[in-house]
Scaffold this motif. Structure first.
Motif, mmCIF file in Angstrom:
data_model
loop_
_atom_site.group_PDB
_atom_site.id
_atom_site.type_symbol
_atom_site.label_atom_id
_atom_site.label_comp_id
_atom_site.label_asym_id
_atom_site.label_seq_id
_atom_site.Cartn_x
_atom_site.Cartn_y
_atom_site.Cartn_z
ATOM 1 N N GLN A 107 55.460 -100.707 -88.658
ATOM 2 C CA GLN A 107 56.778 -100.475 -87.959
ATOM 3 C C GLN A 107 57.346 -99.269 -88.325
ATOM 4 O OE1 GLN A 107 59.329 -103.891 -88.428
ATOM 5 N NE2 GLN A 107 57.959 -104.994 -89.994
ATOM 6 N N VAL A 108 58.090 -98.957 -87.066
ATOM 7 C CA VAL A 108 58.826 -97.784 -87.095
ATOM 8 C C VAL A 108 60.458 -97.882 -86.975
ATOM 9 C CG1 VAL A 108 59.391 -95.293 -85.837
ATOM 10 C CG2 VAL A 108 56.872 -96.423 -85.741
ATOM 11 N N GLU A 109 60.953 -97.485 -87.984
ATOM 12 C CA GLU A 109 62.641 -97.807 -88.166
ATOM 13 C C GLU A 109 63.241 -96.387 -87.930
ATOM 14 O OE1 GLU A 109 63.463 -99.778 -91.601
ATOM 15 O OE2 GLU A 109 62.974 -101.548 -90.867
ATOM 16 N N SER A 110 63.972 -96.136 -86.702
ATOM 17 C CA SER A 110 64.699 -95.005 -86.552
ATOM 18 C C SER A 110 66.007 -94.962 -87.189
ATOM 19 C CB SER A 110 64.936 -94.993 -85.152
ATOM 20 O OG SER A 110 65.800 -95.847 -84.548
ATOM 21 N N LYS A 111 66.319 -96.243 -87.778
ATOM 22 C CA LYS A 111 67.676 -96.124 -88.659
ATOM 23 C C LYS A 111 69.130 -96.600 -87.420
ATOM 24 C CE LYS A 111 65.580 -96.573 -92.432
ATOM 25 N NZ LYS A 111 65.460 -97.800 -93.151
ATOM 26 N N TRP A 112 68.530 -96.460 -86.406
ATOM 27 C CA TRP A 112 69.465 -96.706 -85.341
ATOM 28 C C TRP A 112 70.627 -97.785 -85.615
ATOM 29 C CZ3 TRP A 112 71.037 -100.765 -81.808
ATOM 30 C CH2 TRP A 112 71.776 -100.324 -80.771
ATOM 31 N N GLY A 113 72.028 -97.299 -85.670
ATOM 32 C CA GLY A 113 73.103 -98.061 -85.943
ATOM 33 C C GLY A 113 73.499 -98.119 -87.387
ATOM 34 N N THR A 114 73.002 -97.308 -88.007
ATOM 35 C CA THR A 114 73.256 -96.979 -89.561
ATOM 36 C C THR A 114 73.716 -95.609 -89.668
ATOM 37 O OG1 THR A 114 71.088 -96.127 -90.502
ATOM 38 C CG2 THR A 114 71.188 -98.717 -89.996
ATOM 39 N N PRO A 115 74.400 -95.205 -90.993
ATOM 40 C CA PRO A 115 74.706 -93.966 -91.306
ATOM 41 C C PRO A 115 73.356 -93.108 -91.447
ATOM 42 C CG PRO A 115 75.825 -95.623 -92.738
ATOM 43 C CD PRO A 115 74.954 -96.269 -91.970
ATOM 44 N N ASP A 116 72.192 -93.408 -91.413
ATOM 45 C CA ASP A 116 70.941 -92.670 -91.555
ATOM 46 C C ASP A 116 70.449 -92.207 -90.409
ATOM 47 O OD1 ASP A 116 70.903 -92.698 -94.734
ATOM 48 O OD2 ASP A 116 69.879 -94.607 -94.433
ATOM 49 N N PHE A 117 70.841 -92.809 -89.249
ATOM 50 C CA PHE A 117 70.236 -92.366 -88.040
ATOM 51 C C PHE A 117 70.353 -90.711 -87.700
ATOM 52 C CE2 PHE A 117 70.771 -91.727 -83.379
ATOM 53 C CZ PHE A 117 69.405 -92.098 -83.043
ATOM 54 N N ASN A 118 69.280 -90.442 -87.413
ATOM 55 C CA ASN A 118 69.144 -88.790 -87.241
ATOM 56 C C ASN A 118 68.788 -88.185 -88.574
ATOM 57 O OD1 ASN A 118 68.499 -88.482 -84.513
ATOM 58 N ND2 ASN A 118 70.921 -88.440 -84.115
ATOM 59 N N LYS A 119 68.855 -88.867 -89.756
ATOM 60 C CA LYS A 119 68.478 -88.242 -90.865
ATOM 61 C C LYS A 119 67.149 -88.619 -91.515
ATOM 62 C CE LYS A 119 73.496 -88.435 -91.936
ATOM 63 N NZ LYS A 119 74.619 -89.142 -92.879
ATOM 64 N N LYS A 120 66.804 -89.955 -91.335
ATOM 65 C CA LYS A 120 65.456 -90.267 -91.714
ATOM 66 C C LYS A 120 65.095 -91.228 -90.841
ATOM 67 C CE LYS A 120 66.866 -93.919 -94.955
ATOM 68 N NZ LYS A 120 66.917 -94.436 -96.478
ATOM 69 N N VAL A 121 63.520 -91.277 -90.993
ATOM 70 C CA VAL A 121 62.829 -92.445 -89.975
ATOM 71 C C VAL A 121 62.070 -93.136 -91.213
ATOM 72 C CG1 VAL A 121 61.015 -92.957 -88.449
ATOM 73 C CG2 VAL A 121 62.929 -91.106 -87.876
ATOM 74 N N SER A 122 62.125 -94.242 -91.095
ATOM 75 C CA SER A 122 61.058 -95.029 -92.053
ATOM 76 C C SER A 122 59.775 -95.778 -91.483
ATOM 77 C CB SER A 122 61.855 -96.191 -92.697
ATOM 78 O OG SER A 122 62.858 -95.819 -93.452
ATOM 79 N N ILE A 123 58.713 -95.463 -91.833
ATOM 80 C CA ILE A 123 57.635 -96.110 -91.375
ATOM 81 C C ILE A 123 57.073 -97.287 -92.448
ATOM 82 C CG2 ILE A 123 55.239 -95.628 -90.762
ATOM 83 C CD1 ILE A 123 57.202 -94.135 -88.906
ATOM 84 N N LEU A 124 56.844 -98.283 -91.796
ATOM 85 C CA LEU A 124 56.408 -99.445 -92.518
ATOM 86 C C LEU A 124 54.950 -99.637 -92.595
ATOM 87 C CD1 LEU A 124 59.514 -99.873 -92.070
ATOM 88 C CD2 LEU A 124 59.225 -102.242 -93.182
#
Length: 182
Positions: A107-124
């Motif tokens: 899975q790819v989590e762009s962190k859209w809708g969180t304070p981390d959006f455009n700061k980090k991307v999580s790969i599960l």
């Protein structure tokens, strides 16, 4: 097809897909604060999972954090068994972590809708053992992201899979992740 053309085609395809999530919808996340009650306590000493995390962190400055999630022996819930947040080890895993472990999907989590959006991307990614078999274990790799980098969320998937594949040779089994190493 150039990389840019692929990104545009992928984005266009995504835009035509039916959406079931609205911008204001809450994204289900497990509590992950130091005050969160633990459902598991790691034994004294460093387990293999933590040793793997430490090795990855040492060689990958592009990462913000790493966690590994599995079910400890005698338990029913997926739990963070290692990571760069020692105070969170023992917390119940989030729904996304569990989906990756149970279904063996990346899975790819762009962190859209969180304070981390455009700061980090999580790969599960589901971990693999030495033989290449998928294990019911999730590794979450959080990559540093910058809105000025020109990278989008899917650009982090292949590096995440490469890191996962590079550690497979160190993992004989799910149970081995819990073993104490020197």
């Amino acid at each position: 097809m150039t990389k840019l053309m692929f990104k545009v085609a992928a984005a266009a395809m995504f835009m035509t897909m039916p959406m079931t999530v609205q911008a204001g919808d809450e994204i289900p996340r497990a509590a992950s604060t130091p005050q969160t009650a633990k459902n598991w306590v790691a034994p004294a000493g460093k387990n293999l999972a933590q040793s793997i995390v430490d090795g990855i962190v040492a060689g990958h400055p592009e990462l913000v954090s790493i966690t590994i999630h599995a079910i400890p022996a005698g338990m029913n819930d997926y739990t963070m068994i290692a990571g760069t947040f020692p105070d969170r080890v023992g917390n119940v895993s989030s729904p996304g972590d569990v989906i990756t472990a149970k279904k063996g999907v990346t899975q790819v989590e762009s962190k859209w809708g969180t304070p981390d959006f455009n700061k980090k991307v999580s790969i599960l990614v589901p971990l693999k053992d030495q033989s290449g078999k998928y294990l019911p274990v999730t590794m979450v790799l959080a990559f540093k992201q910058s809105p000025d980098s020109g990278l989008i969320d899917i650009d982090f998937m292949q590096p995440g899979v490469r890191i996962r594949d590079a550690v497979a040779s160190k993992i004989p089994s799910t149970e081995a992740l819990f073993s104490i190493v020197k």
